[in-house]
Design an enzyme around this catalytic site. Sequence first.
Site, short mmCIF file in Angstrom:
data_model
loop_
_atom_site.label_atom_id
_atom_site.label_comp_id
_atom_site.label_asym_id
_atom_site.label_seq_id
_atom_site.Cartn_x
_atom_site.Cartn_y
_atom_site.Cartn_z
N ARG A 1 39.73 52.25 143.88
CA ARG A 1 39.79 51.75 145.17
C ARG A 1 38.64 52.29 146.04
O ARG A 1 37.95 53.39 145.68
CB ARG A 1 41.09 52.21 145.94
CG ARG A 1 42.34 51.84 145.08
CD ARG A 1 43.46 52.40 145.70
NE ARG A 1 44.14 51.75 146.81
CZ ARG A 1 45.36 52.02 147.32
NH1 ARG A 1 45.84 53.15 146.76
NH2 ARG A 1 45.78 51.21 148.26
N LYS B 1 56.77 52.52 153.64
CA LYS B 1 56.36 51.09 153.97
C LYS B 1 57.42 50.04 153.95
O LYS B 1 56.96 49.21 153.20
CB LYS B 1 55.02 50.81 153.13
CG LYS B 1 53.94 51.75 153.11
CD LYS B 1 52.86 51.70 152.08
CE LYS B 1 52.00 52.88 152.03
NZ LYS B 1 50.96 52.42 150.79
N ARG C 1 51.07 36.88 147.89
CA ARG C 1 50.77 37.18 146.45
C ARG C 1 52.12 37.66 145.68
O ARG C 1 51.91 38.12 144.51
CB ARG C 1 50.14 38.57 146.66
CG ARG C 1 48.55 38.29 147.07
CD ARG C 1 47.66 37.81 146.24
NE ARG C 1 47.38 38.76 145.18
CZ ARG C 1 46.51 39.71 145.02
NH1 ARG C 1 45.99 40.05 146.18
NH2 ARG C 1 46.47 40.47 144.01
N HIS D 1 54.52 29.36 150.74
CA HIS D 1 54.73 30.77 150.51
C HIS D 1 55.97 31.32 150.77
O HIS D 1 56.05 32.65 150.80
CB HIS D 1 53.48 31.18 151.03
CG HIS D 1 52.17 30.83 150.27
ND1 HIS D 1 51.88 30.92 148.96
CD2 HIS D 1 51.20 30.06 150.73
CE1 HIS D 1 50.70 30.55 148.67
NE2 HIS D 1 50.48 29.76 149.71
N ARG E 1 49.65 71.42 146.13
CA ARG E 1 48.91 70.14 145.63
C ARG E 1 47.49 70.83 144.96
O ARG E 1 46.73 71.42 145.32
CB ARG E 1 48.63 69.36 146.57
CG ARG E 1 49.78 68.81 147.20
CD ARG E 1 50.12 67.74 146.05
NE ARG E 1 51.59 67.30 146.27
CZ ARG E 1 52.16 66.19 145.90
NH1 ARG E 1 51.36 65.35 145.29
NH2 ARG E 1 53.37 65.53 146.29
N PRO F 1 49.69 46.46 153.95
CA PRO F 1 50.39 47.01 155.36
C PRO F 1 50.82 48.50 154.84
O PRO F 1 51.08 48.77 153.94
CB PRO F 1 51.53 46.45 155.57
CG PRO F 1 51.19 44.95 154.94
CD PRO F 1 50.31 45.31 153.71
N GLU F 2 50.08 49.40 155.76
CA GLU F 2 50.75 50.78 155.71
C GLU F 2 51.61 51.26 156.77
O GLU F 2 52.26 50.32 157.28
CB GLU F 2 49.60 51.76 155.97
CG GLU F 2 48.29 51.16 154.72
CD GLU F 2 47.16 52.14 155.08
OE1 GLU F 2 47.05 53.50 155.51
OE2 GLU F 2 45.94 51.68 154.76
#
Length: 328
Positions: free
Chosen positions: A281, A59, A123, A93, A173, A2-3
């Site tokens: 990723r 998040k 998880r 869970h 950056r 989830p973002e």
Amino acid sequence: MPELPEVETMARDLAPLVEGATIADAWWDWEPVIRHPHPAAFARQVRGRRIERVGRRAKWLVLDLDDDAVLAIQVKMTGQLFVLPAGTVHDAHVHLRLTLDGGPVAGHGRTEGPRWLLFRDVRKFGRVGIYGRAADGTILGEGDEGQLFGAHGPEPLADDFTLRRFRERLRKRRGRLKTTLLDQSFIAGVGNIYADESLWRARLHPLRSADSLNPDQERRLYRAVRGVMNEAIERRGSSVDDYTAPEGGGQMQEHLDVYQRTGAPCRRCGRPIRRLELNARGTHFCSWCQRLPAVDRSATNVALVRSARRSARRGRSWSELGGPEPGS
Ligand SMILES: [Zn+2]
């Protein structure tokens, strides 16, 4: 994982269900789910407290309790929250349960008897904690030291997150655009899906150097990040992996332009979407619409090694601070 849009959807669903509720008790079957303070103290501190407001930072879900306490929930990869009548049968869970007084439950029902706020996490990377809030509104870290979100950058959808502020941060950056967007200290809440989507919308290559953009490209990226996030919130997030909000999943996964569309035609130019590995990723992009300038192309290999070393260093310093882990 989830973002920002997924966690925002969870917060918006949860708010009408639990705001105003009083927590009667806490149950858990796996101690590490309670990150702070230790479980017995956690149970003592939530008992009798009222949930005043449900919000989000980065998040994390942030539940304001009375008496300037905050219940912070980091959902991580597979965390889910449900509000159901107490006694509802659930699977193994569910690792944390808060008993609430009577009120609304998921699916527009209502119960006069007690309810359960269930934290289900397949998880088991998710964590909850009770933290203090300072007079100026800042959420304090463990033992009231430092700030819980001290290592996080600004919220991309905040009113004061202007193009000018984005530009100032971006120009400092040295990393690649994709790596920079994923860095929670740059801006909070962007993860793999919406970084790829934002870069495609802005027509910028994920491996491009963050400080190499011209003003028009900076503006495009700023608008793309905010546009993608707003659209994803409207669609209740992307239901990929285990994500679901208290009132059900989202539809954004059907409207993604590049994420997990490897080989499918680009919706702008028709050429196949490509995938590359960056920091272990998948990164999805169109090599035609998102060109990599020659200067970045020659430095790509060197930079990939450098960015891997940087994130390893950051991992150490973050855990020393006792703050959230990178990518959280
Ligand atoms: Zn294209």
